[in-house]
Write an enzyme that holds these catalytic residues in place. Sequence first.
Site, PDB file in Angstrom:
ATOM      1  N   ASN A  82      48.574  45.142  73.393  1.00 29.00           N
ATOM      2  CA  ASN A  82      49.983  45.348  73.711  1.00 29.00           C
ATOM      3  C   ASN A  82      50.727  44.043  73.954  1.00 29.00           C
ATOM      4  OD1 ASN A  82      50.201  48.136  73.464  1.00 29.00           O
ATOM      5  ND2 ASN A  82      49.391  48.494  75.512  1.00 29.00           N
TER       6      ASN A  82
ATOM      7  N   HIS B 198      53.066  52.418  70.165  1.00 31.63           N
ATOM      8  CA  HIS B 198      51.984  52.082  71.094  1.00 31.63           C
ATOM      9  C   HIS B 198      51.927  53.060  72.258  1.00 31.63           C
ATOM     10  CE1 HIS B 198      50.615  47.826  69.879  1.00 31.63           C
ATOM     11  NE2 HIS B 198      51.235  48.385  68.841  1.00 31.63           N
TER      12      HIS B 198
ATOM     13  N   ARG C 180      57.811  49.670  67.669  1.00 29.28           N
ATOM     14  CA  ARG C 180      56.427  49.344  68.056  1.00 29.28           C
ATOM     15  C   ARG C 180      56.124  49.875  69.453  1.00 29.28           C
ATOM     16  NH1 ARG C 180      53.781  43.989  70.102  1.00 29.28           N
ATOM     17  NH2 ARG C 180      51.591  44.374  69.632  1.00 29.28           N
TER      18      ARG C 180
ATOM     19  N   HIS D  26      56.967  48.542  59.004  1.00 29.88           N
ATOM     20  CA  HIS D  26      56.809  47.084  58.917  1.00 29.88           C
ATOM     21  C   HIS D  26      57.872  46.439  58.029  1.00 29.88           C
ATOM     22  CE1 HIS D  26      52.307  46.944  60.297  1.00 29.88           C
ATOM     23  NE2 HIS D  26      53.151  47.305  61.241  1.00 29.88           N
TER      24      HIS D  26
END
Length: 327
Positions: free
Chosen positions: A92, A67, A63, A189
């Site tokens: 975030n 990001h 992640r 995921h």
Amino acid sequence: MGVYLGNYCFVMIIVLVLGKEVRSQSLKNGYYSSSCPRAESIVRSTVESHFDSDPTISPGLLRLHFHDCFVQGCDGSVLIKGKKAEQAALANGGLRGFEVIDDAKAQLELECPGVVSCADILALAARDAVDLSSGPSWRVPTGRKDGRISLASEASNLPSPFDSVAVQKQKFEAKGLDAHDLVTLLGAHTIGQTDCLFFRYRLYNYTVTGNSDPTISPSFLTQLKTLCPPNGDPSKRVALDIGSPSKFDVSFFKNLRDGNGILESDQRLWSDSETNDVVRKYASTIRGLLGLRFDKEFGQAMVKMSSIEVKTDVDGEVRKVCSKINY
């Protein structure tokens, strides 16, 4: 993961993808083979050490890399600390893995000072995190430089768990990624987590009459309500792939097929004709063949994503400390 999650053989070229200019200069496999031969092995051993203590660090690193790439490109700007830096953005919230990157950077600065960028460490760590979670591995072209700008105000384009498929496609296309990349990358995921806060509305108050989201299978709805009661802790963590939460596999896509997706943005991939084709392919009952295909295509999609707006010597640097720019 509050919600969500490399690299490339490109040489001094400018590629136009879907009308979006994506610079991918100077990246190559083995970029540090002469300047810092042990760079990749140092990152790997660092990630492995943290993973042994806490396997949930893997989705955190994925992640973090995701990001980073969606704001200012893959330049390590998400690692910079500051009241107005990217880390302060609402999208975030809950980012994890900073200590892993800092640990690897400290070791690399002892081994070969001022050579390996924080952006490259993050790309390598994301790959290693997947590999350690029984997922695929892939060659990570390196040579990124670290950016000097990090602004929370620029994080508004990050994908959200509340986005429609159309909005998700738009956000990915703006970064040179197509619908196939979208579905493949969201396959991360399979080892992710989220808070009850981000999906509880689907269980109790999806409509004005208080009904549940009809796309959730009845048996799974009962299970989710047990995990996230109406007045329970909104920050309680729930695996995005309850069937095999710590294994990187295709069960995430089978969940979407069966109405067992937790985030609305994930489950909606099944109802869109374009993304449904990709989900259906990965969720096929021919487990071995399709599992291998997902593994290969995930690595390819990560390589593509990690080329977004790469910084070079002209507009970047190699930070001495990942949390702050050089002065």
